[in-house]
Enzyme design. Structure first.
Site, mmCIF file in Angstrom:
data_model
loop_
_atom_site.group_PDB
_atom_site.id
_atom_site.type_symbol
_atom_site.label_atom_id
_atom_site.label_comp_id
_atom_site.label_asym_id
_atom_site.label_seq_id
_atom_site.Cartn_x
_atom_site.Cartn_y
_atom_site.Cartn_z
ATOM 1 N N ILE A 44 0.848 -1.194 0.000
ATOM 2 C CA ILE A 44 0.000 0.000 0.000
ATOM 3 C C ILE A 44 0.886 1.247 0.000
ATOM 4 C CG2 ILE A 44 -1.880 1.201 1.189
ATOM 5 C CD1 ILE A 44 -2.610 -1.386 2.583
ATOM 6 N N ASP A 45 0.756 2.032 -1.046
ATOM 7 C CA ASP A 45 1.514 3.291 -1.129
ATOM 8 C C ASP A 45 0.568 4.440 -0.797
ATOM 9 O OD1 ASP A 45 3.750 1.893 -1.973
ATOM 10 O OD2 ASP A 45 3.210 2.072 -4.092
ATOM 11 N N VAL A 46 1.028 5.304 0.101
ATOM 12 C CA VAL A 46 0.132 6.348 0.603
ATOM 13 C C VAL A 46 0.733 7.741 0.414
ATOM 14 C CG1 VAL A 46 -1.051 7.221 2.666
ATOM 15 C CG2 VAL A 46 -0.747 4.761 2.348
#
Lengths: 378, 252
Positions: free
Chosen positions: B129-131
């Site tokens: 998950i890239d935020v």
């Protein structure tokens, strides 16, 4: 095979250009005796000479971020030199050139040295696909000096960086004590970019984009005369004993020792201990050991004993060969075939020899006219 | 074995290793096969490879390179990049990869995570998950190497990934990546508190203390870092390093 061996060092007729005098001492010993008088000062004179040079470097470097540049491979010579440079109060830009064969030992040692000395490190990472293509081209050419690709890259990168940062002093770990013997017949100069490009043109596939070469003109004229770059070899101005240097490195920075000379590059190790002896019958240990005999670090008997040892441990050789093949995207069979083919001389490819001959002529004329000795990189 | 895994996370692009900043400005840092060999000798417990050219280039995983890496790697390693089907995942496991990491396809094709974790077991399926966090502090999940926003909140997304069957979450702050400013501790804490599966912190580690903080304050169970293990000093000199076992032991 019956070879005539020098009575003083351990060089022999596997160097086809070797000659012997009436007492059986070889040409390398004679060259050493001559060169050491003007280049090697492991004594009080050296200390004074070096003191003056260092003072000049520090003075010229005042107000600049760095006063000199040094290439650090992780090997003993350059690592020990870096340590000394800290003692001397030099402020070098340390450059490491990563050509894709670094061992863990090499990166560990570089890390320890720069941390201990507090020096700034810059790494130039060569594009591996380009280096690989060039290295395979060299293997296909069958010339003896397979280290050209990395050696050329290292020098070229170092000089480019020096110019970029306005640095004119290149500090080199090169020295008479451990590497005075260098048979020309075994190796053509790694600085010959004409030869490099000719070999690449014939056997390479990729375009050389990021790989920077140094031209003949740059090497012999632009860098030394226009940019006034000077190479200093401080180890020639002090007593330098490899064993003691190593002990000091282990003690002060936790240096990890290489099992063999040039364990910092996996390729160089394979090339020197397998390719050269197998293909050309050149045993580089003779060169290293002879240098150590001449500088008085070891005895001739000790060197002869060392030479009786096998060049490679069979298991290690198998592993290294598999790794070299895989890195170069060759099968082990293909690599073996390339090594089994008869060797070729660099002169079969275009090279700088004719330019070099002309340069020597010009130099002689200039020296006669100006009555001054001209020092070039040659 | 250490209680907390400390994982070098390496980016691949067109067969070479690269490193960037905030998912941009990638620079070539070397040959992955040699890097693996060095990490082996440094006794690294686990490695992660993310191929940032695999999805955008559309060519999928570079199996040839992954075979070379797998043959060289003594430690378990995870791979992410361009994976779109269970067949590909199976092929990757056959090569010897321990964990597959899904990012874009986990978003666009949730069934893939569901099926893969059923077939291969959730312990081997990682959701990445890239935020990105806006000025106002609003966090959003991005996919496709951080180029496409999804408008989804990371907490909801992480829970969804867990429900689909992911066994682990690799949580990266795009804003911190390659900056060395430390992990986004608020993000780590919020996500690790909202799921039961292990969360691996990524993006921003600049020093060892950042890692211990990620565990003590962020509540993650493992930490990943790129710059710290690839770069040295103010010129960001490429030099592979890894802390000694004792250093790591004293950290957590």
């Amino acid at each position: 095979m019956n070879r005539t061996v020098c009575t003083r060092c351990v060089m022999d007729t596997s160097d086809e250009k070797i000659t012997f005098n009436s007492v059986g001492e070889c040409s390398h010993c004679q060259i050493f005796d001559k060169d050491s008088q003007s280049m090697w000062f492991p004594n009080e004179t050296g200390k004074q000479k070096l003191g003056k040079i260092l003072e000049q470097i520090r003075k010229e470097g005042e107000g600049k971020e760095y006063d000199c540049i040094i290439g650090l491979s992780g090997g003993v010579d350059s690592s020990y030199l870096a340590l000394k440079m800290k003692d001397w109060g030099l402020r070098p830009l340390v450059v490491h050139i990563d050509v894709g064969w670094n061992s863990e030992l090499a990166v560990h040692n570089i890390e320890q040295i720069v941390k201990y000395c507090g020096f700034d490190l810059y790494t130039d990472v060569m594009d591996w696909e380009e280096v690989r293509d060039l290295q395979v081209a060299y293997l296909k050419s069958g010339v003896s000096n397979q280290d050209v690709v990395q050696d050329h890259a290292i020098f070229s990168s170092l000089y480019h960086f020096a110019v970029q940062n306005g640095i004119r002093y290149v500090i080199s770990g090169g020295n008479m004590a451990t590497e005075s013997v260098a048979p020309h017949s075994w190796h053509h100069s790694a600085m010959d970019s004409i030869n490099l490009r000719a070999i690449h043109k014939r056997f390479g596939h990729k375009k050389l984009q990021s790989f920077k070469t140094i031209s003949f003109f740059q090497y012999f004229f632009y860098y030394p005369f226009i940019k006034k770059m000077t190479t200093i070899r401080p180890l020639n101005y002090m007593p330098y004993n490899k064993k003691e240097a190593l002990e000091e490195l282990v003690r002060t920075v936790g240096y990890k020792e290489y099992g063999r000379k040039h364990g910092e590059s996996r390729f160089t190790k394979f090339f020197q201990n397998y390719y050269l002896p197998k293909k050309f019958d050149y045993d580089k240990r003779k060169v290293h050991l002879s240098s150590l005999i001449l500088s008085g670090e070891i005895t001739r008997d000790c060197a002869l004993k060392e030479l009786e040892k096998p060049l490679y441990d069979p298991v290690e050789l198998k592993n290294d060969k598999e790794y070299v093949a895989k890195k170069l995207k060759l099968s082990v069979v293909e690599l073996d075939q390339l090594i089994d083919e008869p060797g070729r001389s660099y002169v079969e490819f275009d090279n700088w020899d004719r330019h070099y001959a002309l340069l020597q002529k010009l130099k002689n004329i200039l020296q006669k006219v100006t009555n001054k000795k001209i020092k070039t990189y040659a | 074995m250490l209680r907390v895994r400390v994982i070098p996370s390496l980016l691949l692009r067109d067969g070479g290793l690269v490193k960037g900043r905030q998912f941009k400005h990638h620079k070539y840092v070397g040959d992955p096969v040699n890097a693996v060999k060095i990490f082996n000798e440094k006794e690294v417990d686990e490695l992660v490879f993310l191929d940032i050219s695999a999805t955008s280039g559309g060519q999928g995983p570079n199996y040839e390179l992954l075979v070379d890496i797998a043959n060289e790697a003594f430690m378990p390693f995870g791979y992410g990049g361009g994976i779109t089907s269970c067949d590909e995942i199976e092929k990757l496991f056959k090569i010897g990869i321990e964990k597959v990491i899904l990012n874009t396809s986990a978003y666009s094709n949730p069934d893939l995570i569901r099926n893969a974790s059923r077939v291969f077991g959730s312990q081997s399926i990682v959701a990445s998950i890239d935020v990105k966090t806006s000025f106002l502090g609003r966090s959003e999940v991005y996919v496709q190497n951080g180029t496409r926003g999804t408008k989804i909140n990371p907490l909801d997304y992480a829970r969804k990934m867990q429900d689909l069957g992911a066994g682990e979450i690799l949580l990266c702050s795009i804003d911190r990546e390659g900056t060395g400013k430390g992990y986004d501790l608020n993000l780590l804490k919020a996500v690790s508190e909202s799921v039961d599966i292990p969360v691996v912190a990524a993006g921003g580690a600049g020093k060892l203390e950042d890692m211990s903080k990620a565990v003590s304050e962020g509540g993650v169970s493992a930490v990943a870092a790129g710059d710290m293990f690839v770069f040295h000093g103010k010129h960001k000199a490429v030099l592979i390093t890894y802390p000694s076992y004792d250093e790591l032991k004293s950290l957590f």
